[in-house]
Write a protein that holds these residues in place. Structure first.
Motif, PDB file in Angstrom:
ATOM      1  N   MET A  26      51.658  47.760  36.617  1.00 52.53           N
ATOM      2  CA  MET A  26      51.921  48.598  37.887  1.00 52.53           C
ATOM      3  C   MET A  26      52.170  50.582  37.201  1.00 52.53           C
ATOM      4  SD  MET A  26      54.609  48.728  41.681  1.00 52.53           S
ATOM      5  CE  MET A  26      53.266  46.842  41.464  1.00 52.53           C
ATOM      6  N   SER A  27      51.529  51.086  38.016  1.00 49.34           N
ATOM      7  CA  SER A  27      51.627  52.538  38.077  1.00 49.34           C
ATOM      8  C   SER A  27      53.060  52.850  38.215  1.00 49.34           C
ATOM      9  CB  SER A  27      50.583  53.265  37.937  1.00 49.34           C
ATOM     10  OG  SER A  27      49.538  53.189  39.370  1.00 49.34           O
ATOM     11  N   ALA A  28      53.155  53.942  37.935  1.00 49.61           N
ATOM     12  CA  ALA A  28      54.819  54.317  39.040  1.00 49.61           C
ATOM     13  C   ALA A  28      54.268  55.566  40.292  1.00 49.61           C
ATOM     14  CB  ALA A  28      55.663  55.357  37.931  1.00 49.61           C
ATOM     15  N   SER A  29      54.326  56.037  40.794  1.00 45.84           N
ATOM     16  CA  SER A  29      54.055  56.633  42.230  1.00 45.84           C
ATOM     17  C   SER A  29      54.895  58.270  42.566  1.00 45.84           C
ATOM     18  CB  SER A  29      55.032  55.779  43.060  1.00 45.84           C
ATOM     19  OG  SER A  29      56.641  56.388  43.707  1.00 45.84           O
ATOM     20  N   PRO A  30      53.746  59.341  42.751  1.00 46.85           N
ATOM     21  CA  PRO A  30      53.847  60.062  41.864  1.00 46.85           C
ATOM     22  C   PRO A  30      55.752  61.087  42.273  1.00 46.85           C
ATOM     23  CG  PRO A  30      52.357  59.989  43.255  1.00 46.85           C
ATOM     24  CD  PRO A  30      52.981  58.378  42.590  1.00 46.85           C
ATOM     25  N   SER A  31      56.232  60.597  43.110  1.00 44.56           N
ATOM     26  CA  SER A  31      57.271  60.724  43.301  1.00 44.56           C
ATOM     27  C   SER A  31      58.147  60.128  42.509  1.00 44.56           C
ATOM     28  CB  SER A  31      57.867  60.182  45.126  1.00 44.56           C
ATOM     29  OG  SER A  31      57.955  58.807  45.290  1.00 44.56           O
ATOM     30  N   THR A  32      58.189  58.912  41.831  1.00 45.61           N
ATOM     31  CA  THR A  32      59.157  58.770  40.765  1.00 45.61           C
ATOM     32  C   THR A  32      59.715  59.513  39.451  1.00 45.61           C
ATOM     33  OG1 THR A  32      57.643  57.063  39.574  1.00 45.61           O
ATOM     34  CG2 THR A  32      58.595  56.325  41.351  1.00 45.61           C
ATOM     35  N   SER A  33      58.767  60.020  39.018  1.00 48.21           N
ATOM     36  CA  SER A  33      59.034  61.135  38.160  1.00 48.21           C
ATOM     37  C   SER A  33      59.999  62.298  38.649  1.00 48.21           C
ATOM     38  CB  SER A  33      57.731  61.835  37.640  1.00 48.21           C
ATOM     39  OG  SER A  33      56.408  62.723  38.398  1.00 48.21           O
ATOM     40  N   ILE A  34      59.702  62.809  40.044  1.00 46.73           N
ATOM     41  CA  ILE A  34      60.353  64.264  40.487  1.00 46.73           C
ATOM     42  C   ILE A  34      61.845  63.796  40.722  1.00 46.73           C
ATOM     43  CG2 ILE A  34      60.689  65.675  42.455  1.00 46.73           C
ATOM     44  CD1 ILE A  34      58.405  64.717  43.419  1.00 46.73           C
ATOM     45  N   ILE A  35      62.239  65.063  39.814  1.00 41.69           N
ATOM     46  CA  ILE A  35      63.911  64.566  40.014  1.00 41.69           C
ATOM     47  C   ILE A  35      64.224  66.124  41.637  1.00 41.69           C
ATOM     48  CG2 ILE A  35      66.146  66.358  39.203  1.00 41.69           C
ATOM     49  CD1 ILE A  35      64.657  66.355  36.619  1.00 41.69           C
ATOM     50  N   GLN A  36      65.325  64.921  43.017  1.00 45.62           N
ATOM     51  CA  GLN A  36      65.373  65.078  43.594  1.00 45.62           C
ATOM     52  C   GLN A  36      66.053  66.105  43.763  1.00 45.62           C
ATOM     53  OE1 GLN A  36      62.996  64.536  46.062  1.00 45.62           O
ATOM     54  NE2 GLN A  36      61.830  62.701  45.463  1.00 45.62           N
ATOM     55  N   PRO A  37      66.499  67.309  45.145  1.00 41.54           N
ATOM     56  CA  PRO A  37      67.371  68.271  45.540  1.00 41.54           C
ATOM     57  C   PRO A  37      68.275  67.259  45.300  1.00 41.54           C
ATOM     58  CG  PRO A  37      65.393  69.216  46.738  1.00 41.54           C
ATOM     59  CD  PRO A  37      65.338  67.774  45.918  1.00 41.54           C
ATOM     60  N   GLY A  38      69.839  67.610  45.214  1.00 46.78           N
ATOM     61  CA  GLY A  38      70.790  66.447  45.072  1.00 46.78           C
ATOM     62  C   GLY A  38      71.058  66.663  44.299  1.00 46.78           C
ATOM     63  N   SER A  39      70.191  66.443  42.424  1.00 47.89           N
ATOM     64  CA  SER A  39      70.762  66.473  41.230  1.00 47.89           C
ATOM     65  C   SER A  39      71.072  67.141  40.894  1.00 47.89           C
ATOM     66  CB  SER A  39      69.067  65.380  40.599  1.00 47.89           C
ATOM     67  OG  SER A  39      68.722  64.586  41.629  1.00 47.89           O
ATOM     68  N   ILE A  40      71.933  66.646  39.415  1.00 49.71           N
ATOM     69  CA  ILE A  40      72.407  67.562  38.267  1.00 49.71           C
ATOM     70  C   ILE A  40      71.843  68.606  37.577  1.00 49.71           C
ATOM     71  CG2 ILE A  40      74.016  68.106  37.042  1.00 49.71           C
ATOM     72  CD1 ILE A  40      75.518  65.725  38.691  1.00 49.71           C
ATOM     73  N   LEU A  41      70.981  69.195  37.191  1.00 48.32           N
ATOM     74  CA  LEU A  41      70.653  70.026  36.386  1.00 48.32           C
ATOM     75  C   LEU A  41      71.239  70.918  35.286  1.00 48.32           C
ATOM     76  CD1 LEU A  41      68.001  72.114  38.556  1.00 48.32           C
ATOM     77  CD2 LEU A  41      67.766  69.532  37.844  1.00 48.32           C
ATOM     78  N   GLY A  42      71.220  70.246  33.837  1.00 52.52           N
ATOM     79  CA  GLY A  42      72.006  71.077  33.055  1.00 52.52           C
ATOM     80  C   GLY A  42      71.836  72.166  32.272  1.00 52.52           C
ATOM     81  N   VAL A  43      71.840  73.371  32.297  1.00 50.03           N
ATOM     82  CA  VAL A  43      71.673  74.385  31.307  1.00 50.03           C
ATOM     83  C   VAL A  43      72.227  75.183  30.125  1.00 50.03           C
ATOM     84  CG1 VAL A  43      70.974  77.388  31.600  1.00 50.03           C
ATOM     85  CG2 VAL A  43      71.196  75.363  33.531  1.00 50.03           C
ATOM     86  N   LEU A  44      71.541  74.832  28.933  1.00 48.88           N
ATOM     87  CA  LEU A  44      71.557  75.495  27.600  1.00 48.88           C
ATOM     88  C   LEU A  44      71.820  76.984  27.675  1.00 48.88           C
ATOM     89  CD1 LEU A  44      70.992  73.232  24.701  1.00 48.88           C
ATOM     90  CD2 LEU A  44      72.556  72.751  26.134  1.00 48.88           C
ATOM     91  N   GLY A  45      72.857  77.776  27.671  1.00 50.06           N
ATOM     92  CA  GLY A  45      73.426  78.839  27.495  1.00 50.06           C
ATOM     93  C   GLY A  45      73.921  79.744  28.792  1.00 50.06           C
ATOM     94  N   SER A  46      74.114  80.435  28.625  1.00 47.74           N
ATOM     95  CA  SER A  46      74.918  80.672  29.922  1.00 47.74           C
ATOM     96  C   SER A  46      74.683  82.105  30.648  1.00 47.74           C
ATOM     97  CB  SER A  46      77.187  80.717  30.186  1.00 47.74           C
ATOM     98  OG  SER A  46      77.002  81.242  28.807  1.00 47.74           O
ATOM     99  N   GLY A  47      73.746  83.045  30.232  1.00 52.58           N
ATOM    100  CA  GLY A  47      73.536  84.549  30.513  1.00 52.58           C
ATOM    101  C   GLY A  47      73.799  84.437  31.717  1.00 52.58           C
ATOM    102  N   GLN A  48      72.429  85.857  32.361  1.00 51.91           N
ATOM    103  CA  GLN A  48      72.060  86.113  33.427  1.00 51.91           C
ATOM    104  C   GLN A  48      71.030  85.486  33.870  1.00 51.91           C
ATOM    105  OE1 GLN A  48      72.575  88.379  30.929  1.00 51.91           O
ATOM    106  NE2 GLN A  48      70.685  89.441  30.370  1.00 51.91           N
ATOM    107  N   LEU A  49      70.535  84.780  32.883  1.00 55.11           N
ATOM    108  CA  LEU A  49      68.790  83.970  33.115  1.00 55.11           C
ATOM    109  C   LEU A  49      69.345  83.053  34.049  1.00 55.11           C
ATOM    110  CD1 LEU A  49      66.950  85.069  30.062  1.00 55.11           C
ATOM    111  CD2 LEU A  49      66.661  86.129  32.360  1.00 55.11           C
ATOM    112  N   GLY A  50      71.069  82.473  33.324  1.00 52.42           N
ATOM    113  CA  GLY A  50      71.045  80.493  33.703  1.00 52.42           C
ATOM    114  C   GLY A  50      72.298  81.101  34.963  1.00 52.42           C
ATOM    115  N   ARG A  51      71.984  82.393  35.461  1.00 53.47           N
ATOM    116  CA  ARG A  51      72.448  82.740  36.302  1.00 53.47           C
ATOM    117  C   ARG A  51      72.366  82.558  37.342  1.00 53.47           C
ATOM    118  NH1 ARG A  51      77.517  85.936  38.024  1.00 53.47           N
ATOM    119  NH2 ARG A  51      77.697  86.276  39.836  1.00 53.47           N
TER     120      ARG A  51
END
Length: 387
Positions: A1-26
């Motif tokens: 069974m193929s996954a629905s399109p929404s299953t690949s979405i990382i929904q708001p409320g999730s935690i995003l990780g950033v490598l690097g901590s300068g102004q672009l990450g800010r």
């Protein structure tokens, strides 16, 4: 069974990780939090521009793979705010959660020889170059490319660091010694009309949003002013956008790719450098466009539809380097710059102002490029007024 399109979405409320901590990450973190995400940042430093606005700041070495893995287990996806991250770091993360753009993109773009060779092998226009691994290589390359030429380190260079102009053959020994490296690249000196950049956002489903071309002006190898529209001919703009799209597809980027171009006096577009993350020139999109480059980065890595890249009108951005603080002999006169109510101020939370250090930027939207450009220049000058 193929996954629905929404299953690949990382929904708001999730935690995003950033490598690097300068102004672009800010600025990425600010955009992410506006969309309802939480942000964790990992870098060797603390009290950083990104850490000041993130939910969690983790201090650690990129080479500490156990710490990196622990960081990855706490987030849903990891992205970058700079590309000089070891391949082993991205490989360790990729075993736990998605890395976007992928580690293969960083591996190629963090090394000038790999980058130029990759694009040349795919028929994309790059500045003529030669690999240099010894003084003998340099002397031979200088003969083949002609002088003047630019000698650069193959890796770890930015804002003009790690490069020197070679003007005559007798300069070769001193130039090679000055780089203190065992691998470099010699690039032909291009007599260009202007420098421009195109920023491409690409989502998980291949959707793209494009900014530019943006016209860039540099001082001492550091970006000074960006304006949009570019005032280039329609033919040149189309050519630059096409090359940028092809470069993005060739690298299979999910996220943001900035392609910096030399526009030659004969109208050719040549790739100078690329960055697989938001770019200084794209700061003009924060206030000048419907959706800025940082929000597009969030949307792209999370599998959300991309936003509109339409502009609000002619716009300009000027960098604020530490030079402004030095010239002002202390705190700049913010009220003088902001007396023009169209000016937007963006500061990066850096305490120590040094010559050449990026501390912030100003943007505005005007009725013409000339008006917007003059407005940000005048606002910056007013920061340093004494009365």
């Amino acid at each position: 069974m193929s996954a629905s399109p929404s299953t690949s979405i990382i929904q708001p409320g999730s935690i995003l990780g950033v490598l690097g901590s300068g102004q672009l990450g800010r600025m990425f973190a600010i955009a992410a939090r506006r969309l309802g995400y939480r942000v964790h940042v990992y870098s060797p430093d603390d009290d950083t521009p990104t850490g000041q606005v993130a939910d969690l700041e983790i201090q650690g070495a990129y080479e500490d793979l156990d710490a990196v893995a622990a960081f990855a287990r706490g987030v849903s996806v990891v992205t970058f705010e700079f590309e000089n991250v070891p391949s082993a770091t991205t490989a360790a993360i990729d075993k736990i959660c998605p890395v976007r753009p992928g580690g293969h993109v960083l591996h190629t773009t963090q090394h000038r020889l790999r980058e130029k060779s990759f694009f040349a092998s795919r028929g994309l226009p790059v500045t003529p170059f030669r690999a240099v691994r010894s003084l003998v290589d340099l002397e031979q390359a200088a003969v083949e490319l002609g002088l003047p030429a630019v000698l650069k380190t193959a890796s770890w260079g930015y804002d003009g660091k790690g490069q020197v102009i070679l003007r005559q053959h007798s300069d070769s020994p001193q130039a090679w010694d000055s780089l203190k490296t065992d691998e470099g690249i010699l690039e032909a000196f291009i007599d260009y009309e202007c420098e421009a950049s195109v920023i491409v956002a690409r989502g998980l489903n291949g959707e793209m949003a494009i900014y530019g071309p943006l016209r860039n002006e540099h001082q001492h190898h550091i970006l000074d002013i960006t304006t949009f529209p570019s005032a280039l001919s329609e033919k040149i703009e189309k050519a630059a956008i096409e090359v940028a799209v092809q470069a993005t597809l060739a690298l299979d980027v999910v996220g943001i790719l900035c392609i910096e171009f030399f526009i030659t006096r004969s109208g050719d577009v040549l790739i100078n450098e690329v960055a697989p993350r938001p770019h200084n020139s794209g700061h003009v999109t924060i206030d000048g466009h419907v959706t800025c480059q940082f929000e597009q980065q969030v949307r792209a890595i999370c599998g959300l539809p991309l936003g509109s890249s339409a502009s609000h009108g002619p716009c300009a951005m000027v960098n604020l380097l530490g030079d402004v603080w030095v010239e002002a002999k202390g705190t700049p006169r913010w009220e003088k710059a902001l007396a023009n109510h169209s000016i937007k101020l963006h500061l990066y939370g850096k305490e120590a102002a040094r010559i050449g250090r990026k501390m912030g930027h100003l943007t505005t939207v005007g009725t013409s490029v000339a008006e917007a450009r003059q407005a940000v220049i005048t606002a910056r000058q007013n920061l340093m007024t004494k009365d």
